[in-house]
Design a protein around this motif. Structure first.
Motif, PDB file in Angstrom:
ATOM      1  N   ILE A 295      -0.283  -7.754  -1.138  1.00 31.65           N
ATOM      2  CA  ILE A 295       0.282  -6.424  -0.971  1.00 31.65           C
ATOM      3  C   ILE A 295       1.465  -6.534  -0.009  1.00 31.65           C
ATOM      4  CG2 ILE A 295      -0.133  -4.039  -0.272  1.00 31.65           C
ATOM      5  CD1 ILE A 295      -1.885  -5.083  -2.622  1.00 31.65           C
ATOM      6  N   MET A 296       2.571  -5.959  -0.393  1.00 37.08           N
ATOM      7  CA  MET A 296       3.720  -5.918   0.506  1.00 37.08           C
ATOM      8  C   MET A 296       4.117  -4.465   0.705  1.00 37.08           C
ATOM      9  SD  MET A 296       5.945  -9.298  -0.491  1.00 37.08           S
ATOM     10  CE  MET A 296       6.730  -9.374   1.116  1.00 37.08           C
ATOM     11  N   GLY A 297       4.411  -4.152   1.928  1.00 34.79           N
ATOM     12  CA  GLY A 297       4.750  -2.767   2.246  1.00 34.79           C
ATOM     13  C   GLY A 297       5.905  -2.663   3.207  1.00 34.79           C
TER      14      GLY A 297
ATOM     15  N   ALA B  91       6.126   7.257  16.406  1.00 28.24           N
ATOM     16  CA  ALA B  91       5.155   6.275  15.954  1.00 28.24           C
ATOM     17  C   ALA B  91       5.631   5.629  14.651  1.00 28.24           C
ATOM     18  CB  ALA B  91       3.806   6.940  15.737  1.00 28.24           C
ATOM     19  N   ARG B  92       5.140   4.431  14.425  1.00 29.45           N
ATOM     20  CA  ARG B  92       5.455   3.750  13.173  1.00 29.45           C
ATOM     21  C   ARG B  92       4.824   4.525  12.021  1.00 29.45           C
ATOM     22  NH1 ARG B  92       4.924  -2.693  13.091  1.00 29.45           N
ATOM     23  NH2 ARG B  92       6.227  -2.247  14.911  1.00 29.45           N
ATOM     24  N   GLU B  93       5.572   4.663  10.926  1.00 34.07           N
ATOM     25  CA  GLU B  93       5.044   5.416   9.783  1.00 34.07           C
ATOM     26  C   GLU B  93       5.190   4.626   8.489  1.00 34.07           C
ATOM     27  OE1 GLU B  93       7.094   9.096   9.145  1.00 34.07           O
ATOM     28  OE2 GLU B  93       9.021   8.142   8.775  1.00 34.07           O
ATOM     29  N   PHE B  94       4.310   4.888   7.584  1.00 35.13           N
ATOM     30  CA  PHE B  94       4.296   4.245   6.279  1.00 35.13           C
ATOM     31  C   PHE B  94       5.464   4.735   5.437  1.00 35.13           C
ATOM     32  CE2 PHE B  94       2.592   2.397   2.514  1.00 35.13           C
ATOM     33  CZ  PHE B  94       2.798   3.313   1.493  1.00 35.13           C
ATOM     34  N   VAL B  95       6.073   3.823   4.680  1.00 30.28           N
ATOM     35  CA  VAL B  95       7.159   4.180   3.770  1.00 30.28           C
ATOM     36  C   VAL B  95       6.750   3.922   2.318  1.00 30.28           C
ATOM     37  CG1 VAL B  95       9.534   3.699   3.077  1.00 30.28           C
ATOM     38  CG2 VAL B  95       8.918   3.718   5.508  1.00 30.28           C
ATOM     39  N   SER B  96       6.324   2.699   2.031  1.00 29.87           N
ATOM     40  CA  SER B  96       6.003   2.349   0.654  1.00 29.87           C
ATOM     41  C   SER B  96       5.221   1.045   0.630  1.00 29.87           C
ATOM     42  CB  SER B  96       7.294   2.190  -0.164  1.00 29.87           C
ATOM     43  OG  SER B  96       7.014   1.948  -1.526  1.00 29.87           O
TER      44      SER B  96
ATOM     45  N   VAL C 271      13.980   1.650  12.595  1.00 29.32           N
ATOM     46  CA  VAL C 271      13.799   0.220  12.345  1.00 29.32           C
ATOM     47  C   VAL C 271      12.773   0.097  11.228  1.00 29.32           C
ATOM     48  CG1 VAL C 271      13.069  -1.993  13.276  1.00 29.32           C
ATOM     49  CG2 VAL C 271      14.368  -0.394  14.712  1.00 29.32           C
ATOM     50  N   TYR C 272      13.134  -0.621  10.191  1.00 31.81           N
ATOM     51  CA  TYR C 272      12.267  -0.800   9.043  1.00 31.81           C
ATOM     52  C   TYR C 272      11.594  -2.169   9.104  1.00 31.81           C
ATOM     53  CZ  TYR C 272      13.969   3.455   6.845  1.00 31.81           C
ATOM     54  OH  TYR C 272      14.252   4.766   6.559  1.00 31.81           O
ATOM     55  N   TYR C 273      10.284  -2.167   8.899  1.00 33.34           N
ATOM     56  CA  TYR C 273       9.499  -3.393   8.945  1.00 33.34           C
ATOM     57  C   TYR C 273       8.837  -3.637   7.598  1.00 33.34           C
ATOM     58  CZ  TYR C 273       9.729  -2.701  14.028  1.00 33.34           C
ATOM     59  OH  TYR C 273      10.152  -2.516  15.327  1.00 33.34           O
ATOM     60  N   CYS C 274       8.873  -4.873   7.156  1.00 36.37           N
ATOM     61  CA  CYS C 274       8.050  -5.229   6.006  1.00 36.37           C
ATOM     62  C   CYS C 274       6.740  -5.802   6.524  1.00 36.37           C
ATOM     63  CB  CYS C 274       8.759  -6.200   5.061  1.00 36.37           C
ATOM     64  SG  CYS C 274       9.195  -7.786   5.785  1.00 36.37           S
ATOM     65  N   ALA C 275       5.707  -5.660   5.722  1.00 33.35           N
ATOM     66  CA  ALA C 275       4.377  -6.069   6.148  1.00 33.35           C
ATOM     67  C   ALA C 275       3.568  -6.538   4.959  1.00 33.35           C
ATOM     68  CB  ALA C 275       3.674  -4.902   6.840  1.00 33.35           C
ATOM     69  N   GLY C 276       2.562  -7.354   5.238  1.00 32.67           N
ATOM     70  CA  GLY C 276       1.711  -7.885   4.185  1.00 32.67           C
ATOM     71  C   GLY C 276       0.249  -7.591   4.450  1.00 32.67           C
TER      72      GLY C 276
ATOM     73  N   SER D  99      -1.112   1.206   8.804  1.00 31.50           N
ATOM     74  CA  SER D  99      -0.458   0.028   9.360  1.00 31.50           C
ATOM     75  C   SER D  99      -1.444  -0.946   9.983  1.00 31.50           C
ATOM     76  CB  SER D  99       0.587   0.443  10.403  1.00 31.50           C
ATOM     77  OG  SER D  99      -0.025   1.120  11.491  1.00 31.50           O
ATOM     78  N   SER D 100      -2.582  -0.449  10.433  1.00 27.59           N
ATOM     79  CA  SER D 100      -3.557  -1.322  11.088  1.00 27.59           C
ATOM     80  C   SER D 100      -4.187  -2.315  10.128  1.00 27.59           C
ATOM     81  CB  SER D 100      -4.655  -0.481  11.749  1.00 27.59           C
ATOM     82  OG  SER D 100      -5.385   0.230  10.771  1.00 27.59           O
ATOM     83  N   GLN D 101      -4.063  -2.069   8.833  1.00 24.45           N
ATOM     84  CA  GLN D 101      -4.653  -2.959   7.836  1.00 24.45           C
ATOM     85  C   GLN D 101      -3.687  -4.046   7.372  1.00 24.45           C
ATOM     86  OE1 GLN D 101      -7.912  -2.652   7.296  1.00 24.45           O
ATOM     87  NE2 GLN D 101      -7.737  -1.016   8.807  1.00 24.45           N
ATOM     88  N   TYR D 102      -2.482  -4.040   7.892  1.00 23.82           N
ATOM     89  CA  TYR D 102      -1.501  -5.057   7.518  1.00 23.82           C
ATOM     90  C   TYR D 102      -1.529  -6.177   8.566  1.00 23.82           C
ATOM     91  CZ  TYR D 102       0.278  -2.107   3.821  1.00 23.82           C
ATOM     92  OH  TYR D 102       0.387  -1.371   2.664  1.00 23.82           O
ATOM     93  N   SER D 103      -1.714  -7.393   8.098  1.00 23.17           N
ATOM     94  CA  SER D 103      -1.883  -8.530   9.000  1.00 23.17           C
ATOM     95  C   SER D 103      -0.577  -9.234   9.331  1.00 23.17           C
ATOM     96  CB  SER D 103      -2.848  -9.544   8.375  1.00 23.17           C
ATOM     97  OG  SER D 103      -4.090  -8.942   8.083  1.00 23.17           O
ATOM     98  N   TYR D 104       0.375  -9.135   8.422  1.00 24.20           N
ATOM     99  CA  TYR D 104       1.626  -9.862   8.585  1.00 24.20           C
ATOM    100  C   TYR D 104       2.778  -8.870   8.723  1.00 24.20           C
ATOM    101  CZ  TYR D 104      -1.548 -13.118   6.310  1.00 24.20           C
ATOM    102  OH  TYR D 104      -2.641 -13.865   5.976  1.00 24.20           O
ATOM    103  N   TRP D 105       3.673  -9.172   9.653  1.00 24.10           N
ATOM    104  CA  TRP D 105       4.795  -8.269   9.924  1.00 24.10           C
ATOM    105  C   TRP D 105       6.092  -9.062  10.071  1.00 24.10           C
ATOM    106  CZ3 TRP D 105       4.478  -2.978  10.008  1.00 24.10           C
ATOM    107  CH2 TRP D 105       3.187  -2.441   9.980  1.00 24.10           C
TER     108      TRP D 105
END
Length: 118
Positions: free
Chosen positions: A29-31, A40-45, A89-94, A102-108
């Motif tokens: 999963i990539m987000g 606060a950091r917020e979800f985009v996609s 600031v946009y972050y990708c995550a896995g 966001s707490s369920q994403y392990s990779y940033w």
């Protein structure tokens, strides 16, 4: 897995930007998340490996499009009709499962700055 985001910059309202994120390995999963100054950091996609499931935040639905190329381990966020409130600031995550949390994403990745001027 290491993630490297790129593509941020300065754009006028109504313009477009294309963010890319390259992963060093397979990521189910990539987000994308974003964090504006003082907020606060917020979800985009987010998108699954097969691209069969895609999630968007209501604030970007219809303007942003996420896609991925598994042969290159990359995910792209095409951002159109940008608004000043998209500045962040946009972050990708896995992650291993698709979620808006966001707490369920392990990779940033390291983040890339998007600034939309009015």
């Amino acid at each position: 897995v290491q993630l490297q985001a790129s593509g941020g910059g300065l754009v006028q309202a109504g313009g477009s930007l294309r963010l890319s994120c390259a992963a060093s390995g397979r990521t189910l999963i990539m987000g994308w998340f974003r964090q504006a100054a003082g907020k606060a950091r917020e979800f985009v996609s987010a998108i699954t490996w097969s691209s069969s499931t895609i999630l968007y935040a209501d604030s970007v639905k219809g303007r942003f499009t996420i896609s991925r190329d598994n042969s290159k381990n990359t995910v792209v966020l095409q951002m159109n009709s940008l608004k000043p409130e998209d500045t962040a600031v946009y972050y990708c995550a896995g992650s291993t499962y698709i979620t808006r949390s966001s707490s369920q994403y392990s990779y940033w990745g390291q983040g890339t700055l998007v600034t939309v001027s009015s």
